[in-house]
Design an enzyme around this catalytic site. Structure first.
Site, PDB file in Angstrom:
ATOM      1  CD1 TRP A  90      -2.636   1.788   0.443  1.00  0.00           C
ATOM      2  CD2 TRP A  90      -1.316   2.500   2.111  1.00  0.00           C
ATOM      3  NE1 TRP A  90      -2.967   3.093   0.726  1.00  0.00           N
ATOM      4  CE2 TRP A  90      -2.182   3.550   1.734  1.00  0.00           C
ATOM      5  CE3 TRP A  90      -0.390   2.713   3.139  1.00  0.00           C
ATOM      6  CZ2 TRP A  90      -2.148   4.804   2.356  1.00  0.00           C
ATOM      7  CZ3 TRP A  90      -0.360   3.955   3.758  1.00  0.00           C
ATOM      8  CH2 TRP A  90      -1.235   4.989   3.380  1.00  0.00           C
ATOM      9  CD  GLU A 103      -4.748  -1.473   1.849  1.00  0.00           C
ATOM     10  OE1 GLU A 103      -3.612  -1.776   2.256  1.00  0.00           O
ATOM     11  OE2 GLU A 103      -5.663  -1.090   2.605  1.00  0.00           O
ATOM     12  CE  LYS A 162      -6.336   6.090   2.522  1.00  0.00           C
ATOM     13  NZ  LYS A 162      -5.524   5.994   3.724  1.00  0.00           N
ATOM     14  CG  ASP A 177      -8.857  -0.901   4.175  1.00  0.00           C
ATOM     15  OD1 ASP A 177      -9.947  -0.512   4.654  1.00  0.00           O
ATOM     16  OD2 ASP A 177      -7.796  -0.885   4.819  1.00  0.00           O
ATOM     17  CG  HIS A 183      -8.861   1.892   1.585  1.00  0.00           C
ATOM     18  ND1 HIS A 183      -7.573   1.527   1.299  1.00  0.00           N
ATOM     19  CD2 HIS A 183      -8.835   2.374   2.846  1.00  0.00           C
ATOM     20  CE1 HIS A 183      -6.800   1.753   2.351  1.00  0.00           C
ATOM     21  NE2 HIS A 183      -7.553   2.256   3.304  1.00  0.00           N
ATOM     22  CG  HIS A 216      -6.235  -4.467   4.686  1.00  0.00           C
ATOM     23  ND1 HIS A 216      -5.337  -3.438   4.676  1.00  0.00           N
ATOM     24  CD2 HIS A 216      -5.516  -5.615   4.713  1.00  0.00           C
ATOM     25  CE1 HIS A 216      -4.106  -3.936   4.675  1.00  0.00           C
ATOM     26  NE2 HIS A 216      -4.182  -5.250   4.690  1.00  0.00           N
ATOM     27  CG  ASP A 249      -9.496   4.543   5.513  1.00  0.00           C
ATOM     28  OD1 ASP A 249      -9.974   3.503   6.005  1.00  0.00           O
ATOM     29  OD2 ASP A 249      -8.309   4.645   5.144  1.00  0.00           O
ATOM     30  CG  ASP A 252      -8.101   2.507   9.399  1.00  0.00           C
ATOM     31  OD1 ASP A 252      -8.329   1.450   8.792  1.00  0.00           O
ATOM     32  OD2 ASP A 252      -7.495   3.476   8.893  1.00  0.00           O
ATOM     33  CG  ASP A 260      -5.699  -1.577   7.919  1.00  0.00           C
ATOM     34  OD1 ASP A 260      -5.150  -1.089   8.924  1.00  0.00           O
ATOM     35  OD2 ASP A 260      -5.593  -1.081   6.782  1.00  0.00           O
TER      36      ASP A 260
HETATM   37  C1  RNT Z   1      -3.954   2.725   4.738  1.00  0.00           C
HETATM   38  C2  RNT Z   1      -4.108   1.288   4.421  1.00  0.00           C
HETATM   39  C3  RNT Z   1      -3.011   0.392   4.914  1.00  0.00           C
HETATM   40  C4  RNT Z   1      -2.546   0.721   6.305  1.00  0.00           C
HETATM   41  C5  RNT Z   1      -1.580  -0.276   6.880  1.00  0.00           C
HETATM   42  C6  RNT Z   1      -0.873   0.243   8.078  1.00  0.00           C
HETATM   43  O1  RNT Z   1      -5.051   3.469   4.458  1.00  0.00           O
HETATM   44  O2  RNT Z   1      -5.330   0.826   4.880  1.00  0.00           O
HETATM   45  O3  RNT Z   1      -3.400  -0.935   4.820  1.00  0.00           O
HETATM   46  O4  RNT Z   1      -3.601   0.884   7.182  1.00  0.00           O
HETATM   47  O5  RNT Z   1      -0.753  -0.737   5.906  1.00  0.00           O
HETATM   48 ZN    ZN Z   2      -5.685  -1.328   4.692  1.00  0.00          ZN
END
Ligand code: RNT
Ligand code: ZN
Length: 430
Positions: A193, A236, A238, A269, A272, A296, A304, A306, A336
């Site tokens: 990523w 990955e 985003k 993810d 994302h 993820h 986003d 998390d 994640d």
């Molecule tokens: C960032 C991505 C990525 C990170 C990690 C730490 O937006 O989601 O996966 O969260 O690699």
């Molecule tokens: Zn991620």
């Protein structure tokens, strides 16, 4: 009642016997569902334990537009502490797990080792731990929190020197992933990523994407020391990040096409995509073409963010799709999320248990029955049954799953978290 004693032995068994009967009545075998739910590996992300800070000798911040908020005491400050926390977490989690490391969790004994010079030896303690605890490792290059990522571009940077530094980092990381795979009885998934993107309207969206293709190709090019069966690359995508609101080079379309054409994995993810867009509907489309995908598992709130994963509709729907499509063995499940405002062991356990609960819930669906009602045009029956399934005694089956795995059932794990917080985390003086 105000303590966290979970249910035990006899009460778990009694509730389970009734639940088993209820599920059997709709054609679902709860014992089989438990057994299957325990086998699917979930890759724990090492970065919840220290708020995505890493162990580099230089001052590092999370950067790259990702940010853990909060200052709850007890953050792990080094490999020893993080492994100790993970050991505790794993004792409270039922089922199979892996550990997903980021490159900046290298242990270099106080020496400054730049990202392009990292070697498997810098992860020997993690690999020893992996062997000793039978937890296989996954890996990620760290393309953020570094001076050469400060202006928001890495592999797609206009400067050839900066691009090449990051290509070298990626190459070094693939060798590390190979070493990890060889150290364990299973492949190592390595997820790439990058934070690359622009805060405001770019005049040129094309060149960075062209450069990203070139850099990825250079980084992932054939190398006799890399066996793609062992070092499983993923990319990955985003939508946006802090500081990359207007443009992200590695968008969904970019990586979906890149991964498909180059025969590597695409990583979705859950945070994302557009705020009201969910990933479950994408799986049956993507997986017509992509043999395997990486996920993820995260929980975005408004962006986003998390947040710690919980058993919500989005999570349930993802696992329903995978079970209904018989695709569990074509997906790598990785976590994640990061929350620095609550106990971090608690964050891990809550999020990871939620994932396995969602998996169990999906395995408890009478899929064949639902699908035959649909085929017969009995829409009301199908919808009604789906609604009723939501209040079936999932909790009793979950408690039995925990019991079978030898971990606390119900909220019993919270008492363990509290004990650990007092005995260990409180003494870290953070
Ligand atoms: C960032 C991505 C990525 C990170 C990690 C730490 O937006 O989601 O996966 O969260 O690699
Ligand atoms: Zn991620």
């Amino acid at each position: 009642m105000s303590d966290f004693t979970g249910p035990t032995g006899a009460s778990i068994a009694a509730a389970y016997a009734l639940a088993k009967e209820r599920y059997a009545a709709i054609g679902v075998d709860t014992d089989a569902a438990i057994e299957k739910a325990l086998t699917v590996p979930v890759s724990l992300h090492c970065w919840q334990g220290d708020d995505v800070q890493g162990f580099e000798v230089t001052e590092s911040a999370s950067g790259g537009g990702i940010m853990a908020t909060g200052n709850f005491p007890g953050r792990a400050r080094n490999g020893e502490e993080l492994r100790q926390d993970l050991d505790t977490v794993l004792q409270l989690l039922p089922g199979a797990h892996r550990l997903n490391l980021h490159a900046f969790y290298a242990e270099t004994d106080g020496k400054r080792v730049d990202r392009d010079a990292l070697e498997p030896a810098h992860f020997s303690r993690w690999m020893d731990w992996s062997k000793a605890s039978s937890v296989a490792l996954d890996f990620n290059p760290t393309f953020f929190a570094h001076p050469k990522a400060d202006d928001g571009f890495t592999l797609s940077h206009a400067d050839a020197g900066i691009r090449s530094f990051w290509v070298q980092h990626g190459i070094a990381c693939r060798k590390i992933a190979m070493a990890m795979a060889q150290n364990q009885d299973s492949p190592c998934v390595i997820n790439h990523w990058i934070p690359d993107g622009a805060k405001d309207l770019p005049a040129d969206r094309w060149s960075p994407r062209r450069r990203l293709v070139e850099s990825l190709d250079a980084m992932l090019s054939d190398d006799a020391s890399i066996d793609p069966a062992l070092c499983v690359d993923a990319v990955e995508s985003k939508l946006f990040g802090i500081g990359s609101e207007a443009y992200v080079v590695g968008s969904a379309e970019f990586y979906q096409s890149y991964a498909l054409q180059r025969g590597i994995l695409y990583c979705l993810d859950m945070g994302h995509f557009h705020p009201t867009e969910t990933i479950h509907d994408k799986l049956s489309s993507l997986m017509q073409f992509h043999e395997r995908v990486l996920m993820h598992v995260s929980r975005p709130i408004r962006w986003d963010s998390d947040h710690v994963v919980i058993l919500n509709d989005d999570l349930a729907a993802v696992f329903q799709e995978l079970v209904r499509g018989c695709a569990l063995d074509r997906v790598f499940v990785a976590l994640d999320f990061f929350d620095a405002s609550i106990n971090r062991v608690g964050a891990y356990v809550t999020g990871t248990r939620a994932v396995r609960k969602a998996l169990l819930a999906a395995l408890l669906e009478p899929v064949a029955w639902l699908q035959s009602l649909e085929q017969e045009g009995r829409g009301a029956e199908k919808l009604g049954l789906m609604e009723d399934l939501k209040v079936m005694p999932l909790g009793a089956v979950w408690d039995m799953l925990c019991e079978k795995a030898g971990v606390p059932a119900g909220a019993g794990w919270i008492a363990e978290m509290q004990r650990y917080a007092e005995a260990v985390q409180a003494k870290r003086g953070l």
